[in-house]
Design a protein around this motif. Structure first.
Motif, mmCIF file in Angstrom:
data_model
loop_
_atom_site.group_PDB
_atom_site.id
_atom_site.type_symbol
_atom_site.label_atom_id
_atom_site.label_comp_id
_atom_site.label_asym_id
_atom_site.label_seq_id
_atom_site.Cartn_x
_atom_site.Cartn_y
_atom_site.Cartn_z
ATOM 1 N N PRO A 1 0.954 -1.058 0.215
ATOM 2 C CA PRO A 1 -0.117 -0.143 -0.048
ATOM 3 C C PRO A 1 0.913 1.283 -0.002
ATOM 4 O O PRO A 1 1.755 1.319 0.623
ATOM 5 N N ARG A 2 0.500 2.428 -0.937
ATOM 6 C CA ARG A 2 1.195 3.476 -0.795
ATOM 7 C C ARG A 2 1.139 4.121 0.492
ATOM 8 O O ARG A 2 2.296 4.774 0.967
ATOM 9 N N GLU A 3 0.162 4.243 1.164
ATOM 10 C CA GLU A 3 -0.100 4.635 2.584
ATOM 11 C C GLU A 3 -0.519 3.485 3.576
ATOM 12 O O GLU A 3 -1.676 2.561 3.101
ATOM 13 N N VAL A 4 -0.191 3.532 4.736
ATOM 14 C CA VAL A 4 -0.540 2.549 5.804
ATOM 15 C C VAL A 4 -1.190 3.272 6.907
ATOM 16 O O VAL A 4 -0.601 4.345 7.352
ATOM 17 N N SER A 5 -2.359 2.845 7.155
ATOM 18 C CA SER A 5 -2.906 3.660 8.410
ATOM 19 C C SER A 5 -2.598 3.319 9.670
ATOM 20 O O SER A 5 -2.644 1.945 9.968
ATOM 21 N N ARG B 1 -17.598 2.154 5.086
ATOM 22 C CA ARG B 1 -18.590 3.231 4.593
ATOM 23 C C ARG B 1 -19.443 2.445 3.831
ATOM 24 O O ARG B 1 -18.974 1.414 3.323
ATOM 25 N N ASN B 2 -20.235 3.210 3.245
ATOM 26 C CA ASN B 2 -21.367 2.836 2.174
ATOM 27 C C ASN B 2 -20.724 3.258 0.935
ATOM 28 O O ASN B 2 -21.558 3.857 0.102
ATOM 29 N N GLU B 3 -19.557 3.310 0.363
ATOM 30 C CA GLU B 3 -19.128 3.726 -0.788
ATOM 31 C C GLU B 3 -17.936 2.906 -1.227
ATOM 32 O O GLU B 3 -17.502 2.300 -0.427
ATOM 33 N N HIS B 4 -17.482 3.177 -2.226
ATOM 34 C CA HIS B 4 -16.459 2.280 -2.890
ATOM 35 C C HIS B 4 -15.268 2.850 -2.204
ATOM 36 O O HIS B 4 -14.830 3.925 -1.956
ATOM 37 N N PHE B 5 -14.122 1.690 -2.065
ATOM 38 C CA PHE B 5 -12.947 2.016 -1.494
ATOM 39 C C PHE B 5 -12.052 1.528 -2.012
ATOM 40 O O PHE B 5 -11.897 0.201 -2.534
ATOM 41 N N ALA B 6 -10.844 2.111 -2.671
ATOM 42 C CA ALA B 6 -9.705 1.385 -3.242
ATOM 43 C C ALA B 6 -8.345 1.810 -2.391
ATOM 44 O O ALA B 6 -8.178 2.821 -2.196
ATOM 45 N N LEU B 7 -7.464 0.781 -2.728
ATOM 46 C CA LEU B 7 -6.220 0.932 -2.316
ATOM 47 C C LEU B 7 -5.158 1.235 -3.375
ATOM 48 O O LEU B 7 -5.303 0.471 -4.260
#
Length: 188
Positions: free
Chosen positions: A65-69, A76-82
Motif C-alpha cells: 500500500p502507498r499509505e498505511v493507516s 463506509r457505504n461507498e467504494h474504497f480502493a487501495l
C-alpha cells in the motif's frame, strides 16, 4: 520452504541466520523477525555480507500500500480502493560484481515455469534459481510437499522430484554446498 532449508543446513553443520516474517513455525536457527517488505530489505542487506550462501525464498509481496493507516479504516457505504506501489525488489538489489556469496533465488510460478525461471535467473543475476509450480493446491505454498527444478547460470538444470519439503531441503542444501565449492574454485 525456507524453514525446511534452514533446518537442513543446520543439520548439515552450517551456521544459519533465518530472516522471516510472522509464520506459525518455530525457528531453529538464529532468527531475525521482520514485519514488512522494507524490514526484509534492510535485514537482508545487513546480513548478506556475513554469508557464503544467500537463499532468497521468502514470498515477499510484489506490491504494497502507498499509505498505511495507523488506525482502523472504518467501513463506509461507498467504494474504497487501495493505491498499491511496487515493493522494493530485494533480490535484484543485491550486489552483482565481486559478490562473495552464492545467490540463490526462488521462482514460484503458475505458468511457463522454465521460461520464467530462466528469465528471473538472468534478470536478478542469481547463481541459480529454484523454480516450483504453485498453481496446484497440493504442492508448493501452504503445504508440506513440493517439487522443484533448479536452473543454474551455466544453463544446466536439475529436477528434484515431488517429496516432503524436508527431503527436498536436504537435497537442495547438498546442491548449494556443491555449487558454492565450484564457485569458489572458479574464483581462485
Amino acid at each position: 520452504m525456507g524453514y525446511a532449508i534452514a533446518e537442513a543446513a543446520l543439520a548439515a553443520g552450517h551456521d544459519v541466520t533465518l530472516i522471516s516474517g510472522p509464520v506459525n513455525l518455530d525457528p531453529s536457527a538464529r532468527f531475525v523477525s521482520i514485519s514488512t517488505s522494507d524490514d526484509m530489505y534492510g535485514a537482508v542487506h545487513r546480513h548478506a555480507r556475513e554469508c557464503d550462501v544467500l537463499v532468497m525464498c521468502a514470498a515477499v509481496a510484489d506490491y504494497k500500500p502507498r499509505e498505511v493507516s495507523a488506525t482502523k479504516i472504518k467501513k463506509r457505504n461507498e467504494h474504497f480502493a487501495l493505491d498499491l506501489i511496487p515493493a522494493r525488489d530485494i533480490l535484484a538489489s543485491l550486489p552483482h560484481k565481486d559478490r562473495q556469496f552464492l545467490l540463490v533465488g526462488f521462482a514460484a510460478e503458475t505458468n511457463d515455469i522454465e521460461k520464467n525461471a530462466r528469465q528471473k535467473l538472468r534478470a536478478k543475476n542469481c547463481d541459480l534459481i529454484v523454480a516450483n509450480d504453485v498453481s496446484s493446491a497440493d504442492s508448493g505454498m501452504e503445504t508440506d510437499v513440493n517439487e522443484a527444478t533448479i536452473f543454474f547460470r551455466n544453463g544446466e538444470k536439475e529436477k528434484i522430484s515431488r517429496a516432503s519439503k524436508k527431503i527436498i531441503a536436504r537435497d537442495l542444501v547438498k546442491i548449494l554446498i556443491d555449487s558454492r565449492e565450484k564457485c569458489l574454485t572458479k574464483k581462485m
